[in-house]
Scaffold this motif. Structure first.
Motif, short mmCIF file in Angstrom:
data_model
loop_
_atom_site.label_atom_id
_atom_site.label_comp_id
_atom_site.label_asym_id
_atom_site.label_seq_id
_atom_site.Cartn_x
_atom_site.Cartn_y
_atom_site.Cartn_z
N ASN A 1 27.94 -56.00 25.74
CA ASN A 1 26.83 -55.71 26.63
C ASN A 1 26.86 -56.73 27.77
N PRO A 2 26.92 -56.28 29.02
CA PRO A 2 27.08 -57.23 30.13
C PRO A 2 25.84 -58.08 30.38
N LEU A 3 26.07 -59.31 30.76
CA LEU A 3 24.99 -60.24 31.15
C LEU A 3 25.03 -60.38 32.66
N VAL A 4 23.91 -60.08 33.32
CA VAL A 4 23.85 -60.10 34.78
C VAL A 4 22.68 -60.95 35.24
N SER A 5 22.65 -61.25 36.51
CA SER A 5 21.55 -62.02 37.08
C SER A 5 20.29 -61.15 37.15
N PRO A 6 19.11 -61.77 37.23
CA PRO A 6 17.87 -60.98 37.36
C PRO A 6 17.89 -60.09 38.60
N GLU A 7 18.52 -60.58 39.66
CA GLU A 7 18.58 -59.79 40.90
C GLU A 7 19.38 -58.51 40.70
N VAL A 8 20.51 -58.62 40.01
CA VAL A 8 21.32 -57.42 39.74
C VAL A 8 20.56 -56.47 38.83
N ALA A 9 19.89 -57.02 37.82
CA ALA A 9 19.13 -56.18 36.89
C ALA A 9 18.02 -55.43 37.62
N GLU A 10 17.33 -56.11 38.53
CA GLU A 10 16.24 -55.47 39.28
C GLU A 10 16.79 -54.38 40.20
N ARG A 11 17.92 -54.65 40.81
CA ARG A 11 18.52 -53.64 41.70
C ARG A 11 18.89 -52.38 40.91
N LEU A 12 19.48 -52.56 39.73
CA LEU A 12 19.87 -51.42 38.92
C LEU A 12 18.64 -50.68 38.37
N ALA A 13 17.60 -51.44 38.01
CA ALA A 13 16.39 -50.82 37.47
C ALA A 13 15.70 -49.96 38.52
N ALA A 14 15.81 -50.33 39.77
CA ALA A 14 15.20 -49.54 40.84
C ALA A 14 15.87 -48.17 40.97
N ILE A 15 17.16 -48.14 40.63
CA ILE A 15 17.92 -46.89 40.71
C ILE A 15 17.87 -46.13 39.39
N HIS A 16 17.88 -46.90 38.29
CA HIS A 16 17.91 -46.32 36.94
C HIS A 16 16.76 -46.93 36.14
N PRO A 17 15.55 -46.43 36.29
CA PRO A 17 14.38 -47.06 35.64
C PRO A 17 14.46 -47.11 34.12
N ASP A 18 15.22 -46.21 33.49
CA ASP A 18 15.28 -46.20 32.03
C ASP A 18 16.46 -47.01 31.47
N LEU A 19 17.14 -47.76 32.32
CA LEU A 19 18.23 -48.62 31.86
C LEU A 19 17.67 -49.72 30.96
N PRO A 20 18.11 -49.81 29.69
CA PRO A 20 17.61 -50.88 28.80
C PRO A 20 18.01 -52.25 29.33
N ARG A 21 17.03 -53.17 29.38
CA ARG A 21 17.26 -54.52 29.91
C ARG A 21 16.60 -55.52 28.98
N HIS A 22 17.32 -56.61 28.68
CA HIS A 22 16.82 -57.61 27.73
C HIS A 22 16.99 -59.00 28.33
N PRO A 23 15.90 -59.63 28.79
CA PRO A 23 15.98 -60.99 29.34
C PRO A 23 16.50 -61.97 28.28
N GLN A 24 17.36 -62.90 28.71
CA GLN A 24 17.95 -63.89 27.82
C GLN A 24 17.38 -65.28 28.07
N PRO A 25 17.50 -66.17 27.09
CA PRO A 25 16.95 -67.52 27.25
C PRO A 25 17.52 -68.28 28.44
N ASP A 26 18.75 -67.96 28.84
CA ASP A 26 19.36 -68.69 29.96
C ASP A 26 18.99 -68.10 31.32
N GLY A 27 18.10 -67.10 31.34
CA GLY A 27 17.66 -66.51 32.59
C GLY A 27 18.38 -65.24 32.97
#
Length: 347
Positions: free
Chosen positions: A241-267
């Motif tokens: 499962n890829p680990l991405v920056s919050p900015e990338v996650a937000e960009r993808l969520a705007a396009i794919h709102p149902d994309l599962p996302r899990h914040p990690q302790p390292d940000g």
């Protein structure tokens, strides 16, 4: 010690692809380690240490020696501070060891039930499932340096554990061989039930759930979701499962709102690789005998007669398709082995 020349490796991995090694040694007793050293000196060649074969893909024949660690043994070392310290030899089958702990009434590993492979391979990948990573339970890891014969011991904090990685995966660790793992199992820790599948399974019964209950539930859930490697060859999750920056996650969520996302302790944010593969319409897609599983897109399986080259082609196709649609590059989870040894990257 058993020794096989020009050995067929297909029966020694859960993927079952055809591949041969110049030599295969099976170590079944601690005294076999000395015999292995003698063999290395008398007939030097490239080597690969193999555990249960559940996380390796032979892309072609291996021009060297495969060493299968099959040394067994498990014991309770003692108790301290309310915790039990349990030691298992590297060749112990992982699920059998977890089941044994649960049968003794020792909780802590039950979320990792039904994972194929051996105890010695578990720290390498920092295996995780159903809300638990094995690094949370490892007190220390024992091993030896196959070049010098010297033994070593690393505490859990010294193992460099991360998401599906550890210091044992680094290139400079190639001479280190894990011979045993010691687990710290707390006696008073409640069951780990935060994972959504377990929440749905147990509902509001958390106060009455035992380690044996969790073990049985995980086995049943996995059986419904994942193909049995004894029936259809596979290595479990083929991609991390890829680990991405919050900015990338937000960009993808705007396009794919149902994309599962899990914040990690390292940000960073963990994304669901299987979800992305499925959204690319890749379930059931084949390259030769290799196929993306029809129920679980994260699993590539042997649909019949698959070769290492088939899996390499399919993995590249999946990765390129996901990268084109989501802009995220997936990393392969199993170890890829070519003619001369481990292939560091999927090119």
């Amino acid at each position: 010690m058993q020794c096989f020349v020009e050995a067929d490796l297909s029966a020694w991995t859960t993927l079952g692809v055809p591949a041969r090694a110049k030599e295969l040694l099976v170590l079944e007793d601690e005294t076999d380690l000395a015999r292995w050293f003698e063999r290395r000196e008398s007939a030097p060649m490239p080597e690969l240490v193999l555990g249960g074969g559940s996380n390796v893909v032979f892309l072609e024949d291996f021009a060297g020696r495969v060493v299968r660690l099959a040394i067994r043994g498990r014991e309770l070392l003692g108790e301290e501070g309310g915790a039990r310290f349990v030691r298992a030899a590297a060749g112990e089958p992982w699920d059998g060891f977890v089941r044994w702990c649960v049968t003794q009434g020792w909780g802590g590993l039950e979320n990792l039930a039904a994972i194929p492979g051996s105890v010695g391979a578990v720290p390498v990948q920092n295996v995780g499932a159903y809300g638990l990573e094995v690094s949370e339970r490892i007190a220390w890891v024992e091993g030896m340096d196959r070049d010098t014969g010297q033994t070593w011991r690393f505490s859990g904090n010294e193992c460099g554990f991360g998401y599906r990685t550890s210091r044992f995966k680094a290139a400079e660790a190639s001479s280190r061989v894990i011979t045993a793992v010691v687990f710290r199992l707390a006696g008073d820790e409640p069951p780990r039930l935060e994972y959504p599948d377990l929440q749905r399974w147990f509902g509001g019964r958390a106060q009455r759930v035992s380690p044996a209950d969790v073990y049985a539930a995980v086995r049943e859930i996995r059986a419904r979701k994942l193909p049995d490697p004894r029936v259809q060859g596979n290595v479990g999750s083929f991609f991390k499962n890829p680990l991405v920056s919050p900015e990338v996650a937000e960009r993808l969520a705007a396009i794919h709102p149902d994309l599962p996302r899990h914040p990690q302790p390292d940000g960073r944010v963990k994304l669901a690789a299987g979800w992305m593969i499925e959204r690319c319409g890749l379930k059931g897609v084949r390259e030769g005998g290799a196929m993306v599983h029809e129920r679980q897109a994260l699993v590539l399986c042997n649909a019949g007669g698959a070769t290492g080259a088939d899996f390499l082609a399919l993995a590249r196709r999946v990765r390129e398709t996901v990268a084109e649609r989501f802009g995220v590059r997936l990393e392969v989870e199993p170890v890829l082995v070519g003619r001369e040894g481990v292939v560091q990257r999927l090119t």
